[in-house]
Scaffold this motif. Structure first.
Motif, PDB file in Angstrom:
ATOM      1  N   PRO A 139       3.857   7.613   2.117  1.00  0.00           N
ATOM      2  CA  PRO A 139       3.578   7.554   3.714  1.00  0.00           C
ATOM      3  C   PRO A 139       2.340   8.138   4.050  1.00  0.00           C
ATOM      4  CG  PRO A 139       5.856   7.899   2.972  1.00  0.00           C
ATOM      5  CD  PRO A 139       5.058   8.182   1.815  1.00  0.00           C
ATOM      6  N   GLU A 140       2.046   9.409   3.758  1.00  0.00           N
ATOM      7  CA  GLU A 140       0.889  10.256   4.419  1.00  0.00           C
ATOM      8  C   GLU A 140      -0.510   9.403   4.091  1.00  0.00           C
ATOM      9  OE1 GLU A 140      -1.015  14.630   4.014  1.00  0.00           O
ATOM     10  OE2 GLU A 140       0.877  14.327   2.817  1.00  0.00           O
ATOM     11  N   ALA A 141      -0.720   9.271   2.803  1.00  0.00           N
ATOM     12  CA  ALA A 141      -2.055   8.433   2.520  1.00  0.00           C
ATOM     13  C   ALA A 141      -1.941   7.125   3.159  1.00  0.00           C
ATOM     14  CB  ALA A 141      -2.315   8.296   1.085  1.00  0.00           C
ATOM     15  N   THR A 142      -1.176   6.356   3.056  1.00  0.00           N
ATOM     16  CA  THR A 142      -1.203   5.067   4.122  1.00  0.00           C
ATOM     17  C   THR A 142      -1.264   5.231   5.457  1.00  0.00           C
ATOM     18  OG1 THR A 142       0.556   4.122   2.368  1.00  0.00           O
ATOM     19  CG2 THR A 142       0.323   2.864   4.316  1.00  0.00           C
ATOM     20  N   LEU A 143      -0.732   6.033   5.903  1.00  0.00           N
ATOM     21  CA  LEU A 143      -0.897   6.208   7.533  1.00  0.00           C
ATOM     22  C   LEU A 143      -2.322   6.927   7.830  1.00  0.00           C
ATOM     23  CD1 LEU A 143       2.367   7.564   8.617  1.00  0.00           C
ATOM     24  CD2 LEU A 143       1.384   5.632   9.199  1.00  0.00           C
ATOM     25  N   LYS A 144      -2.817   7.952   6.890  1.00  0.00           N
ATOM     26  CA  LYS A 144      -4.465   8.126   6.973  1.00  0.00           C
ATOM     27  C   LYS A 144      -5.055   7.121   6.805  1.00  0.00           C
ATOM     28  CE  LYS A 144      -3.783  13.042   5.321  1.00  0.00           C
ATOM     29  NZ  LYS A 144      -4.045  14.176   4.364  1.00  0.00           N
ATOM     30  N   PHE A 145      -4.808   6.263   5.910  1.00  0.00           N
ATOM     31  CA  PHE A 145      -5.748   5.025   5.906  1.00  0.00           C
ATOM     32  C   PHE A 145      -5.756   4.065   6.998  1.00  0.00           C
ATOM     33  CE2 PHE A 145      -5.739   0.336   4.413  1.00  0.00           C
ATOM     34  CZ  PHE A 145      -7.091   0.056   4.228  1.00  0.00           C
ATOM     35  N   LEU A 146      -4.627   3.882   7.386  1.00  0.00           N
ATOM     36  CA  LEU A 146      -4.408   2.568   8.548  1.00  0.00           C
ATOM     37  C   LEU A 146      -5.061   3.228   9.893  1.00  0.00           C
ATOM     38  CD1 LEU A 146      -2.922   0.400   9.301  1.00  0.00           C
ATOM     39  CD2 LEU A 146      -0.989   1.600   9.877  1.00  0.00           C
ATOM     40  N   LEU A 147      -4.805   4.713  10.025  1.00  0.00           N
ATOM     41  CA  LEU A 147      -5.570   5.087  11.318  1.00  0.00           C
ATOM     42  C   LEU A 147      -6.999   5.204  11.252  1.00  0.00           C
ATOM     43  CD1 LEU A 147      -2.595   8.009  12.227  1.00  0.00           C
ATOM     44  CD2 LEU A 147      -2.910   5.299  13.064  1.00  0.00           C
TER      45      LEU A 147
ATOM     46  N   ILE B  78       0.885  -1.102   0.006  1.00  0.00           N
ATOM     47  CA  ILE B  78       0.046   0.040  -0.186  1.00  0.00           C
ATOM     48  C   ILE B  78       0.970   1.061  -0.033  1.00  0.00           C
ATOM     49  CG2 ILE B  78      -1.646   1.344   1.325  1.00  0.00           C
ATOM     50  CD1 ILE B  78      -2.776  -1.430   2.362  1.00  0.00           C
ATOM     51  N   LEU B  79       1.947   1.235   0.684  1.00  0.00           N
ATOM     52  CA  LEU B  79       2.748   2.431   0.814  1.00  0.00           C
ATOM     53  C   LEU B  79       3.659   2.687  -0.620  1.00  0.00           C
ATOM     54  CD1 LEU B  79       4.089   4.060   2.992  1.00  0.00           C
ATOM     55  CD2 LEU B  79       5.979   2.615   3.048  1.00  0.00           C
ATOM     56  N   LEU B  80       3.965   1.786  -1.214  1.00  0.00           N
ATOM     57  CA  LEU B  80       4.339   1.678  -2.596  1.00  0.00           C
ATOM     58  C   LEU B  80       3.607   2.420  -3.661  1.00  0.00           C
ATOM     59  CD1 LEU B  80       6.786   0.931  -4.517  1.00  0.00           C
ATOM     60  CD2 LEU B  80       5.298  -1.108  -5.000  1.00  0.00           C
ATOM     61  N   TYR B  81       2.092   2.236  -3.296  1.00  0.00           N
ATOM     62  CA  TYR B  81       1.454   2.959  -4.430  1.00  0.00           C
ATOM     63  C   TYR B  81       0.968   4.232  -3.775  1.00  0.00           C
ATOM     64  CZ  TYR B  81       1.005  -0.901  -7.833  1.00  0.00           C
ATOM     65  OH  TYR B  81       1.272  -1.911  -8.898  1.00  0.00           O
TER      66      TYR B  81
END
Length: 249
Positions: free
Chosen positions: A204-212, A198-201
């Motif tokens: 970091p910012e969008a991935t962490l927002k999704f995760l949290l 997920i991080l690759l595509y």
């Protein structure tokens, strides 16, 4: 009765109002292009914006044709409106095709002791051992390795650019989040074993927002989230947030 001049004036006024309305809608769609790309993929976003802009150009030509009437401009108006509408319909089909997911959480039948609801991260735990900790819980995996979960009888969502009933593109985080939360309750644990993909595509910012967002919403339902996080393959910024927000398992 209205004379020819009054009729033409009213017709031009109506065309002007229609063009102004379409201009506002086109601007709103254009300003939402990043949201559309993140939610439904760049292909759908590009088709939608292109279709709307061509459709808008057709109405602009139509308005100009009211001022300087020529056969060429009338034909061009019709061609642009038809082309824009066709492209917009294609984007709508792409959107509908990319959204449906059939995977729903399934109950873990492996005997073991259940962990309480919460947010956890693991670095090297075997999946079979993890499932023993989720005995009796409803589990849904978000994965890059669907065969592992299928062999264990656990429903999964496959992050892939290949379209199947159980897959979704890795950039479509908003539809993924919506589907998971719509099918989750207090007994549901979501297992994410591919955060690096997920991080690759998405970065970091969008991935962490999704995760949290996924974590907070699942916890609000008394559910749980387990993330496979290897500090050797994740940026220190991302792993640092995971360490602060999740408990080690």
């Amino acid at each position: 009765m209205l004379g020819p001049t009054s009729y033409e004036t009213m017709k031009f006024g109506a065309e002007l109002i229609a063009f102004a309305s379409i201009t506002i809608v086109s601007y709103l769609v254009f300003s939402m292009r990043r949201f559309l790309a993140n939610s439904f993929g760049r292909k759908v976003s590009n088709y939608t914006v292109l279709g709307v802009l061509i459709f808008w150009s057709g109405y602009l030509v139509n308005l100009l044709n009211e001022i300087v009437q020529t056969h060429f401009m009338k034909v061009l108006d019709d061609v642009l409106v038809a082309t824009g509408s066709f492209i917009f319909v294609i984007s709508a089909f792409q959107l509908v095709k990319g959204l449906p997911l059939s995977a729903k959480p399934g109950k873990v039948k492996i005997i073991g002791s259940s962990i309480p609801s919460g947010a956890y991260y693991v670095t090297g735990l075997a999946i079979e051992e993890l499932l023993r900790m989720l005995s009796g819980k409803r589990v849904l995996a978000i994965t890059r390795n669907p065969a592992i979960w299928e062999n264990l009888g656990i429903p999964y969502i496959w992050l892939s650019n290949i379209h199947t009933p159980n897959s979704i593109e890795p950039t479509k985080l908003a539809p993924l989040l919506h589907h998971v939360l719509a099918n989750s309750d207090r007994e549901t644990f979501v297992v994410l074993d591919n955060i690096d993909y997920i991080l690759l595509y998405n970065g970091p910012e969008a991935t962490l927002k999704f995760l949290l967002a996924l974590k907070d919403n699942l916890l609000s339902k008394n559910g749980g989230l387990i993330v496979f996080a290897d500090p050797r393959s994740l940026p220190s910024q991302v792993f640092g947030v995971i360490e602060r927000e999740f408990l080690p398992l």
